[in-house]
Design an enzyme around this catalytic site. Structure first.
Site, PDB file in Angstrom:
ATOM      1  N   GLY A   1       0.816  -1.211   0.000  1.00 59.46           N
ATOM      2  CA  GLY A   1       0.000   0.000   0.000  1.00 59.46           C
ATOM      3  C   GLY A   1       0.852   1.265   0.000  1.00 59.46           C
ATOM      4  N   THR A   2       1.932   1.236   0.749  1.00 57.28           N
ATOM      5  CA  THR A   2       2.775   2.434   0.861  1.00 57.28           C
ATOM      6  C   THR A   2       3.330   2.844  -0.498  1.00 57.28           C
ATOM      7  OG1 THR A   2       3.366   1.839   3.125  1.00 57.28           O
ATOM      8  CG2 THR A   2       4.827   3.385   1.991  1.00 57.28           C
TER       9      THR A   2
ATOM     10  N   GLN B   1      -7.930  -0.331   3.620  1.00 50.42           N
ATOM     11  CA  GLN B   1      -8.749  -0.878   4.702  1.00 50.42           C
ATOM     12  C   GLN B   1     -10.136  -1.320   4.227  1.00 50.42           C
ATOM     13  OE1 GLN B   1      -7.945  -1.440   7.992  1.00 50.42           O
ATOM     14  NE2 GLN B   1      -5.844  -0.762   7.697  1.00 50.42           N
TER      15      GLN B   1
ATOM     16  N   HIS C   1      -1.679  -7.819   2.389  1.00 48.88           N
ATOM     17  CA  HIS C   1      -1.615  -8.404   3.740  1.00 48.88           C
ATOM     18  C   HIS C   1      -2.778  -7.988   4.632  1.00 48.88           C
ATOM     19  CE1 HIS C   1       0.086  -5.083   6.342  1.00 48.88           C
ATOM     20  NE2 HIS C   1       0.499  -4.609   5.182  1.00 48.88           N
TER      21      HIS C   1
ATOM     22  N   CYS D   1      -2.095  11.182  25.466  1.00 49.20           N
ATOM     23  CA  CYS D   1      -1.098  12.257  25.469  1.00 49.20           C
ATOM     24  C   CYS D   1      -0.715  12.611  26.891  1.00 49.20           C
ATOM     25  CB  CYS D   1      -1.617  13.536  24.831  1.00 49.20           C
ATOM     26  SG  CYS D   1      -2.895  13.320  23.655  1.00 49.20           S
TER      27      CYS D   1
HETATM   28  C1  LIG Z   1      -4.947   3.015   5.129  1.00 58.52           C
HETATM   29  C2  LIG Z   1      -3.602   2.391   4.886  1.00 58.52           C
HETATM   30  N1  LIG Z   1      -2.836   2.808   3.869  1.00 58.52           N
HETATM   31  C3  LIG Z   1      -1.642   2.278   3.609  1.00 58.52           C
HETATM   32  C4  LIG Z   1      -1.123   1.264   4.378  1.00 58.52           C
HETATM   33  C5  LIG Z   1       0.224   0.732   4.058  1.00 58.52           C
HETATM   34  O1  LIG Z   1       0.174  -0.525   3.402  1.00 58.52           O
HETATM   35  P1  LIG Z   1       1.465  -1.449   3.387  1.00 58.52           P
HETATM   36  O2  LIG Z   1       1.656  -1.964   4.767  1.00 58.52           O
HETATM   37  O3  LIG Z   1       1.136  -2.554   2.416  1.00 58.52           O
HETATM   38  O4  LIG Z   1       2.610  -0.630   2.906  1.00 58.52           O
HETATM   39  C6  LIG Z   1      -1.886   0.778   5.460  1.00 58.52           C
HETATM   40  C7  LIG Z   1      -1.415  -0.307   6.341  1.00 58.52           C
HETATM   41  O5  LIG Z   1      -0.473  -0.240   7.069  1.00 58.52           O
HETATM   42  C8  LIG Z   1      -3.152   1.365   5.724  1.00 58.52           C
HETATM   43  O6  LIG Z   1      -3.908   0.953   6.739  1.00 58.52           O
END
Ligand SMILES: Cc1ncc(COP(=O)(O)O)c(C=O)c1O
Length: 400
Positions: A71-72, A185, A207, A332
């Site tokens: 995702g990143t 998500q 994943h 916090c």
């Molecule tokens: C909303 C969202 N975007 C992006 C990611 C990143 O995905 P990844 O872990 O495959 O890089 C995640 C999960 O960590 C996520 O929950």
């Protein structure tokens, strides 16, 4: 050693499905899918079949599927790729503008801020409503003639708040502005569709839906101008160079196909389990639920609560001792850490706790979490140790 293990952190990662592991193992020793020989052709067929599985799952054409490391990378490719291509097209010195939201995952927020900090883009960050949702009008108000991309997540990973990206997509398309949706998500329990959302880009990760870590999909609409992040062999339309990770890609395709096939049944099951979990937790004094009040606007997989007067670190230790995997943030005021940017943006008070469910979740795990928290929360609030195993006393007056 805890007598029971409850994995209530599916939003962080999910256990891989057995059939996905089989495919992964079958295709890990694959030939290079760009090679001409017969073994290469077999590997390539597997990549292309996986692409078709992903396209069917994500409401797009196979041509629009780019396999990434997760995702990143998919988020980074959409943001940097679209902004850089727009800058190149606009010519020297011309402004380009990006809109995103304060509750995005760091995989969106950080590249957006990085692009802005280096002067590549002008950035607007839209605040959420108190329940974590993003109002369509709040986004549209920020759109300018120079806006090249809007990035709004389909559902928030912490609160499970669902955004109306289909309406947003339709409005943006009328104005000729591209929409990127981080759908990471959503895939497990919601319909995801590039076409139905009128979106131009999606990010998805295997994943989170019973696939392996380290693989995902960037959906990039045909015709969307995107600059690649990596240059090399020119695989995947030149947008993602690098030897195809055949095993991971096959596993990703299978995980997405299975997730979509089982989605409705899973959503119905998780609706019951998360209702049961939320009801059990809300019976504990000082526990409130966060996120949208209307069930139609929140993921059935997520229960996010705030707990009054309990130290976040002590809570995390107590959950570990009880064999419960959940995502507990530090309040916090405990001085032990910072509230997440999502909790902060929504003005949530108290110690946040996210419990997230998925394809392996059983009712016993839910009940174990309810029983554990019902016993632990009052004890932590009174300043006593949770189980007496290495937990230091917590000063209730200074916490929460
Ligand atoms: C909303 C969202 N975007 C992006 C990611 C990143 O995905 P990844 O872990 O495959 O890089 C995640 C999960 O960590 C996520 O929950």
């Amino acid at each position: 050693v805890p007598s029971m293990h409850a994995d209530l952190d599916h939003a962080a990662t999910t256990p891989p499905r057995p059939e996905v592991l089989e495919v992964l193992e079958r295709w890990m020793p694959a030939a290079n899918a760009s090679a001409r020989h017969l073994d290469g052709q077999a590997a390539r067929r597997t990549v292309e079949e996986s692409r078709e599985q992903a396209a069917a799952a994500l409401g797009c054409t196979p041509h629009e599927v780019i396999f990434t490391s997760g995702g990143t990378e998919a988020d980074n490719l959409a943001l940097k790729g679209v902004v850089w291509a727009a800058r190149a097209a606009a010519g020297d010195g011309a402004a380009v503008h990006l809109v995103t939201t304060a509750v995005e995952h760091p995989a969106v927020l950080e590249p957006a801020r990085w692009l802005a900090a280096r002067g590549d883009v002008e950035l607007d960050v839209v605040a959420p409503r108190g329940d974590g949702r993003i109002a369509v009008d709040d986004v549209l108000e920020r759109v300018r003639p120079t806006t090249v991309l809007v990035s709004v997540m389909g559902a928030n990973n912490e609160l499970g708040a669902i955004n109306d990206v289909a309406t947003l997509g339709a409005r943006l398309r009328e104005r000729g502005v591209a929409l990127h949706v981080d759908a990471v998500q959503c895939v497990a329990t919601r319909d995801v569709s590039l076409d139905a959302w009128h979106a131009d880009a999606l990010a998805v990760s295997a994943h989170k839906v019973g696939g392996p870590q380290g693989v995902g999909v960037a959906v990039l609409r045909r015709g969307l101008a995107v600059e690649p992040l990596a240059h090399g062999g020119g695989q995947d339309r030149g947008l993602r160079s690098g030897t195809f990770a055949v095993g991971l890609i096959a596993a990703c395709g299978m995980a997405l196909e299975r997730a979509v096939a089982e989605r409705d049944a899973l959503a119905a099951r998780l609706q019951q389990l998360s209702d049961r979990l939320a009801a059990g937790l809300l019976r504990i004094e000082g526990v409130t639920r966060n996120g949208p009040l209307d069930a139609a606007h929140r993921l059935v997989s997520h229960v996010h609560v705030a707990i009054d007067g309990v130290d976040g670190d002590a809570l995390a230790l107590a959950l570990d001792e009880a064999g419960i995997a959940a995502s507990s943030g530090s309040a916090c005021s405990s001085g032990a850490g910072h509230a997440s940017h999502v909790v902060e943006a929504c003005g949530i008070a108290g110690t946040p706790l996210r419990l997230s469910l998925g394809w392996t979740t059983r009712v016993e795990e839910v009940d174990h979490a309810i029983a554990t928290l019902a016993s632990v929360v009052p004890r932590l609030r009174d300043g006593g140790p949770a189980f007496g195993l290495g937990l230091r006393p917590v000063n209730a007056a200074g916490a929460g």
